[in-house]
Design a protein around this motif. Structure first.
Motif, short mmCIF file in Angstrom:
data_model
loop_
_atom_site.label_atom_id
_atom_site.label_comp_id
_atom_site.label_asym_id
_atom_site.label_seq_id
_atom_site.Cartn_x
_atom_site.Cartn_y
_atom_site.Cartn_z
N MET A 24 -17.71 70.95 -63.96
CA MET A 24 -16.73 69.85 -63.86
C MET A 24 -17.44 68.51 -64.10
O MET A 24 -18.48 68.24 -63.52
N GLN A 25 -16.84 67.69 -64.94
CA GLN A 25 -17.46 66.40 -65.27
C GLN A 25 -17.29 65.42 -64.11
O GLN A 25 -16.20 65.26 -63.57
N GLN A 26 -18.39 64.79 -63.72
CA GLN A 26 -18.32 63.80 -62.64
C GLN A 26 -17.83 62.48 -63.24
O GLN A 26 -18.33 62.03 -64.26
N PRO A 27 -16.87 61.82 -62.57
CA PRO A 27 -16.32 60.59 -63.16
C PRO A 27 -17.22 59.37 -63.01
O PRO A 27 -17.13 58.43 -63.76
N TYR A 28 -18.10 59.38 -62.01
CA TYR A 28 -18.80 58.15 -61.66
C TYR A 28 -20.23 58.49 -61.25
O TYR A 28 -20.46 59.19 -60.28
N ILE A 29 -21.18 58.00 -62.03
CA ILE A 29 -22.59 58.30 -61.80
C ILE A 29 -23.34 57.01 -61.48
O ILE A 29 -23.10 55.98 -62.11
N VAL A 30 -24.24 57.07 -60.51
CA VAL A 30 -25.22 56.00 -60.34
C VAL A 30 -26.57 56.58 -60.75
O VAL A 30 -27.08 57.49 -60.11
N TYR B 297 -22.21 54.32 -64.11
CA TYR B 297 -21.72 54.78 -65.41
C TYR B 297 -20.44 55.60 -65.24
O TYR B 297 -20.38 56.51 -64.43
N ASP B 298 -19.42 55.23 -66.02
CA ASP B 298 -18.13 55.94 -66.00
C ASP B 298 -18.17 57.04 -67.06
O ASP B 298 -18.17 56.75 -68.26
N GLN C 23 -17.20 56.91 -70.93
CA GLN C 23 -18.54 56.76 -71.52
C GLN C 23 -18.94 55.29 -71.60
O GLN C 23 -19.28 54.76 -72.66
N ARG C 24 -18.89 54.66 -70.43
CA ARG C 24 -19.13 53.21 -70.42
C ARG C 24 -19.94 52.80 -69.19
O ARG C 24 -19.70 53.29 -68.08
N ALA C 25 -20.89 51.90 -69.41
CA ALA C 25 -21.64 51.31 -68.30
C ALA C 25 -20.73 50.34 -67.56
O ALA C 25 -20.15 49.45 -68.19
N GLU C 26 -20.61 50.53 -66.26
CA GLU C 26 -19.73 49.66 -65.46
C GLU C 26 -20.51 48.48 -64.86
O GLU C 26 -20.12 47.33 -65.01
N THR C 27 -21.61 48.78 -64.19
CA THR C 27 -22.41 47.74 -63.54
C THR C 27 -23.89 48.09 -63.71
O THR C 27 -24.25 49.25 -63.62
N LEU D 187 -26.22 60.03 -68.87
CA LEU D 187 -25.58 60.91 -69.87
C LEU D 187 -25.75 62.38 -69.49
O LEU D 187 -24.81 63.18 -69.60
N LYS D 188 -26.95 62.74 -69.01
CA LYS D 188 -27.20 64.13 -68.61
C LYS D 188 -26.34 64.49 -67.39
O LYS D 188 -25.79 65.59 -67.32
N ALA D 189 -26.25 63.57 -66.43
CA ALA D 189 -25.46 63.82 -65.23
C ALA D 189 -23.98 64.00 -65.58
O ALA D 189 -23.30 64.83 -64.98
N CYS D 190 -23.51 63.24 -66.55
CA CYS D 190 -22.11 63.37 -66.99
C CYS D 190 -21.86 64.76 -67.62
O CYS D 190 -20.81 65.36 -67.39
N ARG D 191 -22.85 65.24 -68.38
CA ARG D 191 -22.70 66.54 -69.02
C ARG D 191 -22.66 67.67 -67.99
O ARG D 191 -22.02 68.68 -68.17
#
Length: 303
Positions: free
Chosen positions: A1-7, A21-22, A26-30, A299-303
């Motif tokens: 399952m893809q995580q929506p929000y990564i730090v 990262y959202d 696929q966008r840097a938030e802060t 990017l790896k965490a999102c995958r």
């Protein structure tokens, strides 16, 4: 399952870099960045100094005020300084106890793979296609040479970084005189790759030194740094002398304003390392990319 929000957190030998990262967009938030000088005095003592650990903890707490860690998946990695230090386990235990952030020490190979994935992602977004290229990542405690030949990658980490070199030699002249010897292993590795795999089409650079020089070229200072404009900036080898001279000619306060508090001596050493790399990889021009390990971790965490 893809995580929506990564730090994603990268604790380097000089800088702590944090990214919210959202994954969905696929966008840097802060973003958050702070010079913490993790490797300060490591060269002479073999350990991470307690004051450096204090700086890391303070910076993480500062980042936690700016970025909401509570609803996120946190992926935190650390590199050469902590890899080298004899007290790395104690350092990471104290950071976890005081901030709740658990760091993983990654190998030079994994660092190279994650950095390369981020750079490829950015090059694609910039529509900068290079079939074969060499990527250099100039860190505080190490420099990675990464050769990308389509689906094949060859990389090696070398213990030459802007913090360790700046603390090993007293003057820029001494650094300059020593670099061909200090970087001989890099020279030999590059020659071996070119002899066995062939040459590459482009030279790409990431990390603080190349991005700082690119920012100077664009007329940006540290506070006004804009990664979107820095990404894709072309730097010629001869320009490095110009910006180093410009930096050294500035009054101290202006220098700190331009490249960041506590960074000017390190960036000067970094420029000399960067210039030597042009000779090693045999290029006169380089494309600078801001994205690096932190973005690769996201990017790896999102995958």
């Amino acid at each position: 399952m893809q995580q929506p929000y990564i730090v994603a957190i990268d604790l380097g030998s000089n800088t702590l870099r944090v990214l919210a990262y959202d994954c969905r967009n696929q966008r840097a938030e802060t973003e958050f960045e702070k010079v913490v000088k993790t490797a300060d005095m490591l060269e002479s003592t073999g350990v991470i100094h307690h004051e450096a650990v204090d700086r890391v903890i303070y910076a993480l707490k500062e980042a936690q005020k700016k970025i909401d860690f509570s609803g996120a998946v946190i992926k935190a990695v650390t590199t050469e300084a902590v890899r080298q230090a004899r007290n790395s386990a104690d350092v990471l235990a104290r950071i976890y106890k005081e901030t709740g952030v658990r760091f993983e020490i990654i190998s030079g190979k994994e660092e190279a793979e994650l950095t390369l994935s981020a750079v490829k992602h950015r090059l694609k977004k910039l529509h900068l296609a290079a079939r074969n290229f060499v990527l250099v990542d100039i860190g505080g405690g190490s420099t990675e040479l990464i050769f990308s030949f389509g689906t094949e990658t060859f990389s090696q980490s070398f213990p030459v970084g802007i913090v360790t070199i700046a603390q090993r030699y007293e003057t820029l002249a001494a650094i300059e005189a020593a670099l061909s010897r200090e970087m001989l292993d890099m020279q030999m590795y590059c020659a071996e790759i070119y002899a066995t795999r062939g040459t590459v089409d482009a030279f790409i650079a990431t990390a603080g030194t190349p991005t700082t020089v690119a920012a100077m070229k664009l007329g940006q200072n540290y506070a006004g740094y804009d990664a979107r404009k820095v990404n894709g900036t072309v730097l010629e080898k001869q320009e490095l002398d110009i910006y180093l001279e410009k930096l050294l000619a500035m009054p101290f306060e202006m220098r700190e304003e331009t490249v960041g508090t506590g960074r000017s001596d390190l960036i000067a050493a970094g420029i000399l390392i960067f210039k030597q790399l042009y000779s090693i990889v045999e290029f006169e021009k380089c494309v600078v990319i801001d994205d690096g390990l932190r973005e690769g971790v996201a990017l790896k965490a999102c995958r």
